[in-house]
Design a protein around this motif. Sequence first.
Motif, PDB file in Angstrom:
ATOM      1  N   THR A   1      96.031  91.168 -37.237  1.00 23.94           N
ATOM      2  CA  THR A   1      96.018  91.100 -35.818  1.00 23.94           C
ATOM      3  C   THR A   1      94.501  90.533 -35.399  1.00 23.94           C
ATOM      4  O   THR A   1      93.685  90.490 -36.082  1.00 23.94           O
ATOM      5  CB  THR A   1      96.109  92.827 -35.235  1.00 23.94           C
ATOM      6  N   MET A   2      94.819  89.684 -34.096  1.00 19.32           N
ATOM      7  CA  MET A   2      93.594  89.039 -33.661  1.00 19.32           C
ATOM      8  C   MET A   2      93.639  89.464 -32.225  1.00 19.32           C
ATOM      9  O   MET A   2      94.595  89.526 -31.483  1.00 19.32           O
ATOM     10  CB  MET A   2      93.921  87.670 -34.061  1.00 19.32           C
ATOM     11  N   ASN A   3      92.386  89.250 -31.555  1.00 14.12           N
ATOM     12  CA  ASN A   3      91.895  89.188 -30.128  1.00 14.12           C
ATOM     13  C   ASN A   3      91.191  87.975 -29.943  1.00 14.12           C
ATOM     14  O   ASN A   3      90.523  87.341 -30.573  1.00 14.12           O
ATOM     15  CB  ASN A   3      91.208  90.483 -29.811  1.00 14.12           C
ATOM     16  N   HIS A   4      90.896  88.026 -28.395  1.00 12.75           N
ATOM     17  CA  HIS A   4      90.606  86.587 -27.838  1.00 12.75           C
ATOM     18  C   HIS A   4      89.167  86.401 -27.357  1.00 12.75           C
ATOM     19  O   HIS A   4      88.711  85.294 -27.173  1.00 12.75           O
ATOM     20  CB  HIS A   4      91.560  86.058 -26.819  1.00 12.75           C
ATOM     21  N   ALA A   5      88.412  87.452 -27.377  1.00 15.80           N
ATOM     22  CA  ALA A   5      87.119  87.361 -26.612  1.00 15.80           C
ATOM     23  C   ALA A   5      86.276  86.123 -27.525  1.00 15.80           C
ATOM     24  O   ALA A   5      85.447  85.680 -26.605  1.00 15.80           O
ATOM     25  CB  ALA A   5      86.512  88.675 -26.688  1.00 15.80           C
TER      26      ALA A   5
END
Length: 278
Positions: free
Chosen positions: A103-107
């Motif tokens: 899973t990945m996030n964008h900040a």
Amino acid sequence: MASLANVSRLLFAALALALPGARALAAEPAPSPADPERRCPGLIAGLPDVRFVNFERVALGEGEVRLTYVGHSTFLIESPRLVRIATDYNDYVKPPVLPDIVTMNHAHTTHYTDAPDPGIKFVLRGWNDDGSQATHDLSFQDVRVRNVPTNIRDWAGGTERHGNSIFLFEVAGLCIAHLGHLHHTLTQQQLNDIGRVDVVLVPVDGSYTLDLEGMIEVLTALKAPLMIPMHFFSTYTLNRFIERISRDWDVEMAEVPSVVLSKHMLPTKPKLLVLPGR
């Protein structure tokens, strides 16, 4: 009952001494979906290093999940069938083995990569480039992964809608929530979408993500019996969070970065378990 830290020490010994060939486990169906250049400068460099002595496929018992803090916002989650999940997968802090699901996030680029290893079976991005909500509900072997979108601050001081996702991992009868790069408290609708949580992986830096009191508000609303800190950069920020949270909840310090959890091992009252990371 043994403390979680003692269980962690036993686990670390098992990882160091394990022989190839894990014992067979009974098949367990996947949970049903019907059941309820952006980098933080200097935030990775300089943190203490953690050496993983051996990462063979050490079998888990039915109803157990292994959680390893790799560093920053990355955890390795392993299921009884040894499905491996890496959270906030990126190019700077990586698990010592190839995960099946990331899973990945964008900040910031410390929370995602544009070039994931092609051997990864499932790459789940917590945002869409067009600003629409990312929607994931994946069942694979004995795990289910879904997400609840949240907003983040953009580089101009405004809001990037749906730029972050809280990922929920349903494994071995447990629900583990990874808050990602959370920038705001949660609405009642988001809390309803998240549902019951057993373990929450919480960013505790108090500035790049949500401020300290805001994060305490989120944890109070989630009501998880076990909380594990991440995204703290230094002992100062970690200790500041520990000092604040210890006014209300128990704190336990582990000596190794891995712990095996199950339903019956959850604390009877809320506890912060601090795993060493880098």
